[in-house]
Design an enzyme around this catalytic site. Structure first.
Site, PDB file in Angstrom:
ATOM      1  N   CYS A   1      67.914  75.990  99.657  1.00  0.00           N
ATOM      2  CA  CYS A   1      68.695  75.805  98.439  1.00  0.00           C
ATOM      3  C   CYS A   1      69.741  76.909  98.355  1.00  0.00           C
ATOM      4  O   CYS A   1      69.430  78.085  98.518  1.00  0.00           O
ATOM      5  CB  CYS A   1      67.766  75.852  97.229  1.00  0.00           C
ATOM      6  SG  CYS A   1      68.650  75.829  95.648  1.00  0.00           S
TER       7      CYS A   1
ATOM      8  N   CYS B   1      65.339  66.276 106.707  1.00  0.00           N
ATOM      9  CA  CYS B   1      63.922  65.979 106.520  1.00  0.00           C
ATOM     10  C   CYS B   1      63.360  67.009 105.542  1.00  0.00           C
ATOM     11  O   CYS B   1      63.117  68.156 105.909  1.00  0.00           O
ATOM     12  CB  CYS B   1      63.231  66.039 107.878  1.00  0.00           C
ATOM     13  SG  CYS B   1      61.555  65.415 107.864  1.00  0.00           S
TER      14      CYS B   1
ATOM     15  N   CYS C   1      68.857  79.358  94.975  1.00  0.00           N
ATOM     16  CA  CYS C   1      67.690  80.260  94.906  1.00  0.00           C
ATOM     17  C   CYS C   1      67.137  80.645  96.274  1.00  0.00           C
ATOM     18  O   CYS C   1      66.224  81.469  96.352  1.00  0.00           O
ATOM     19  CB  CYS C   1      66.586  79.652  94.051  1.00  0.00           C
ATOM     20  SG  CYS C   1      65.728  78.239  94.791  1.00  0.00           S
TER      21      CYS C   1
ATOM     22  N   CYS D   1      66.316  70.864  93.401  1.00  0.00           N
ATOM     23  CA  CYS D   1      65.424  71.933  93.838  1.00  0.00           C
ATOM     24  C   CYS D   1      64.342  72.149  92.780  1.00  0.00           C
ATOM     25  O   CYS D   1      64.654  72.315  91.597  1.00  0.00           O
ATOM     26  CB  CYS D   1      66.218  73.219  94.064  1.00  0.00           C
ATOM     27  SG  CYS D   1      65.190  74.640  94.517  1.00  0.00           S
TER      28      CYS D   1
ATOM     29  N   CYS E   1      64.881  75.877  91.152  1.00  0.00           N
ATOM     30  CA  CYS E   1      65.977  76.278  90.251  1.00  0.00           C
ATOM     31  C   CYS E   1      66.725  75.102  89.643  1.00  0.00           C
ATOM     32  O   CYS E   1      67.672  75.297  88.894  1.00  0.00           O
ATOM     33  CB  CYS E   1      66.960  77.179  90.994  1.00  0.00           C
ATOM     34  SG  CYS E   1      67.926  76.325  92.256  1.00  0.00           S
TER      35      CYS E   1
END
Length: 165
Positions: free
Chosen positions: A129, A152, A132, A81, A84
């Site tokens: 995510c 995707c 976060c 991510c 984070c």
């Protein structure tokens, strides 16, 4: 006196109001304070992320297809991510879907959450995510074996960490 013209005009105005309400942009509920391990104020996110990352991760935007360098990333490693740094996808699950966005057939266990996305008049499954709450992309059921899924993802919402040599 009610005429057909005023009745029709009222119906058009009502339909317009309904459409405007349906497609209005509001802050997603998933980003409510006190929900995630990593949290920042909106101003802090704007300082931490690039404009494009903020648009995708915090405003549920979508990058233009075929623009992410991660689309062509073929090395062994992990996709994390951009908000984070949580590891999200192992490179062994990446495949070329031909859609213009990095695609994977499975996330790392516990790394993402999936929520119903009813924007644009359709129902899809958004992928966020876990740490976060950042928006990453969507998952579809037209992927390869073994899962049949296609995660995707927006490349701008991720970074790549090459495996140690």
């Amino acid at each position: 006196m009610m005429t057909r013209r005023s009745l029709f005009g009222g119906a058009v105005l009502g339909l317009g109001a309904l459409i405007a309400a349906r497609f209005s942009t509001t802050t997603p509920k998933a980003y409510a304070a006190g929900t995630f391990e990593v949290e920042h104020t909106d101003a802090e996110w704007k300082k931490l992320l690039t404009t494009d990352q903020y648009d995708v991760l915090r405003q549920e935007g979508t990058e233009r297809p075929f623009t992410s360098p991660l689309n062509h990333e073929k090395r062994k490693g992990t996709f994390a991510c951009a908000g984070c740094d949580l590891s999200l996808f192992d490179s062994d699950t990446k495949f070329d879907s031909g859609t213009g966005w990095p695609s994977f057939w499975s996330p790392i266990k516990g790394a993402v959450t999936e929520v119903t996305d009813s924007s644009f008049g359709m129902s899809r499954t958004a992928v966020n995510c876990h740490r976060c709450g950042g928006h990453l992309g969507h998952v579809f059921d037209d992927g390869p074996k073994p899962t049949g899924l296609r995660y995707c993802m927006n490349g701008v919402a991720m970074s790549f960490k090459p495996a140690a040599a």
